[in-house]
Design an enzyme around this catalytic site. Structure first.
Site, PDB file in Angstrom:
ATOM      1  N   HIS A 136      -0.983  -6.354  -7.743  1.00 29.15           N
ATOM      2  CA  HIS A 136      -1.123  -4.896  -7.588  1.00 29.15           C
ATOM      3  C   HIS A 136      -0.451  -4.541  -6.257  1.00 29.15           C
ATOM      4  CE1 HIS A 136      -3.614  -1.287  -9.047  1.00 29.15           C
ATOM      5  NE2 HIS A 136      -2.889  -0.844  -8.046  1.00 29.15           N
ATOM      6  N   ASN A 188      -2.064   2.640 -18.163  1.00 31.24           N
ATOM      7  CA  ASN A 188      -2.542   3.501 -17.071  1.00 31.24           C
ATOM      8  C   ASN A 188      -1.981   4.881 -17.353  1.00 31.24           C
ATOM      9  OD1 ASN A 188      -3.365   1.044 -16.068  1.00 31.24           O
ATOM     10  ND2 ASN A 188      -2.213   1.179 -14.160  1.00 31.24           N
TER      11      ASN A 188
HETATM   12  O1  IFM Z   1      -4.268   4.341  -6.748  1.00 32.57           O
HETATM   13  C1  IFM Z   1      -3.307   4.177  -7.740  1.00 32.57           C
HETATM   14  C2  IFM Z   1      -3.339   2.760  -8.287  1.00 32.57           C
HETATM   15  O2  IFM Z   1      -3.155   1.821  -7.286  1.00 32.57           O
HETATM   16  C3  IFM Z   1      -2.252   2.587  -9.318  1.00 32.57           C
HETATM   17  N1  IFM Z   1      -2.305   3.602 -10.307  1.00 32.57           N
HETATM   18  C4  IFM Z   1      -2.427   4.980  -9.895  1.00 32.57           C
HETATM   19  C5  IFM Z   1      -3.554   5.124  -8.883  1.00 32.57           C
HETATM   20  C6  IFM Z   1      -3.655   6.584  -8.412  1.00 32.57           C
HETATM   21  O3  IFM Z   1      -2.474   6.967  -7.796  1.00 32.57           O
END
Ligand code: IFM
Length: 446
Positions: A122, A293
């Site tokens: 990540h 996501n």
């Molecule tokens: O905080 C982020 C995350 O690390 C990855 N996806 C989107 C989120 C909100 O911006």
């Protein structure tokens, strides 16, 4: 969320976080430096000069955080394993003390009845690898495979499923094309090798995980792309954007080939990075699940300047989050149906691995409740339309370090006072807890 929109039996309810955004303790137990430690030191890179140095101090307070999760009645917790804790220099000896932290966390979660779902990358690449070229270098993919093997050797006995990468699109574009995230390179289309090498890293990590009998997922940031009008120029621009944002990161995984990037003047070898056998490795025997996501749709018009083959147009007439992102729950339904139409039988079961919104600093976050309810309705509609959806992990458990925005965007079900580290559940926490309990009870009677 209405019962009419109930999700299938066995559906997993969860929350998501990421290491650099919550852990802090950046110098403890032998952790190496990451690209985010370095990026946050650059003047002007992060709002208010903030960093993840302390973040939510989860490294020390994980027990309290697991109790908050237990209170929600979660099935699952998605977190990430910091590569620089496990292999501080990105290669070479494994740091056992770094893995000890995740060992404790995993055991704590299991004792609370929560299945941990780890993500291996990540965005916190060891800085030592960045100094050798980071994801622009093919070698980084091999180092990632080794990291996956080390983590799985230690934790694989308790973790049945693993996510390799989080949002390789965002990491490539923000980190390597635009330079607004770590490692802060502004290479525009020359960033494309960072896409291929991340996907190659996925393939190498996936092979290590599968060899240990573990399930493999990836978490992609996907967006339904809408053309600003039916004019052929707008439609062509939307297709070009869709190829870059979505298909670049799903076609190779699910179809074993890259999409046509001709609109960008880029050939199928992605600026010379693709070698023979890479695509077979990336596709492998298939994914056990696709992590999606979803935050918002994207509206695209014909380009206004010659640099790129598209221009982003505002999504109008909808509410916006504190971040300014448009709120369009129906976009999740649209996205999942598009994936099914595009990939048919090649589409694995879907888990929503992130979805949520930032709100202003208040405990009465009715905005978040509406946001989550709307998206869960959309997800349930997709399930009713025959999409195989297995779980939903909201972003995020805690307010946390929101990358270049520092601590100014709060995504948590739980408020964090960053001065005192005091955690206070927001209204959405109780709402999510009650929703999970009601859904579970309803599923038991169906
Ligand atoms: O905080 C982020 C995350 O690390 C990855 N996806 C989107 C989120 C909100 O911006």
């Amino acid at each position: 969320m209405t019962d009419r929109h109930a999700l299938p039996a066995g559906f997993r309810w969860g929350v998501s976080t990421a290491a650099y955004q919550i852990e802090g303790a950046v110098e403890e137990d032998g952790r190496g430096r990451s690209v985010w430690d370095a990026f946050c030191e650059r003047p002007g890179a992060v709002k208010n000069g903030e960093s993840g140095r302390l973040a939510c101090d989860h490294f020390h307070r994980w027990g309290e955080d697991v109790e908050l999760m237990r209170g929600l009645g979660l099935d699952g917790y998605r977190f990430s394993i910091a590569w620089p804790r496990v292999r501080p220099a990105g290669r070479g000896p494994v740091n056992g003390a770094g893995l000890d932290f995740y060992d404790r966390l995993v055991d704590g979660l299991l004792a609370a009845g929560i299945t941990p779902l780890p993500t291996l990358f990540h965005w916190d690449l060891p800085q030592a690898l960045e100094e050798e070229g980071g994801w622009l270098q093919r070698d980084t993919a091999h180092r990632f495979g080794e990291f996956a093997a080390a983590a799985a050797d230690r934790l694989g006995d308790r973790l049945p499923a693993w996510i390799t990468l989080n949002e390789p699109f965002v990491h490539m574009v923000y980190g390597y094309a635009l330079g607004i995230h770590a490692p802060g390179r502004a290479l525009m289309l020359d960033a494309l090798p960072a896409a291929h090498h991340q996907l190659l890293g996925h393939g190498l990590a996936a092979a290590e995980l599968r060899a240990r009998g573990l399930d493999v997922l990836i978490a992609n940031n996907l967006t339904p792309v809408r053309a600003a009008s039916e004019a052929p120029e707008d439609v062509a621009a939307a297709e070009a954007y869709d190829a870059l944002h979505n298909r670049l990161f799903t076609d190779p995984l699910l179809l074993g080939r890259y999409p046509d990037l001709g609109a960008y003047g880029v050939g199928p070898d992605l600026c010379g990075s693709v070698r023979e056998g890479d695509l077979e490795l990336i596709a492998g025997p298939g994914l056990d699940g696709l992590g999606v996501n979803y935050y918002n749709p994207t509206r695209i018009a014909a380009p206004t300047d010659p640099g790129l083959p598209f221009a982003e147009a505002p999504v109008e007439g909808v509410p916006r989050t504190h971040f300014g992102w448009p709120v369009v729950p129906a976009g999740l339904h649209e996205l999942l149906l598009t994936l099914r139409d595009r990939y048919g039988h090649a589409l694995p079961p879907i888990t929503v691995t992130e979805n949520g919104c930032s709100t202003d600093d208040t405990l009465d976050d009715a905005f978040r409740i509406d946001y989550l309810a709307g998206h869960l309705d959309a997800l349930a509609r997709a399930a009713a339309d025959g999409i195989d959806v297995r779980g939903y992990y909201t972003w995020s458990l805690l307010d946390n370090f929101e990358w270049a925005e520092g601590y100014s965007q709060r995504f948590g079900l739980v408020h964090v006072d960053f001065e005192t580290q005091r955690r206070t559940p927001k209204a959405s926490y109780a709402w999510y807890r009650d929703l999970i309990a009601a859904q579970r009870a309803a599923a038991a009677t169906r």
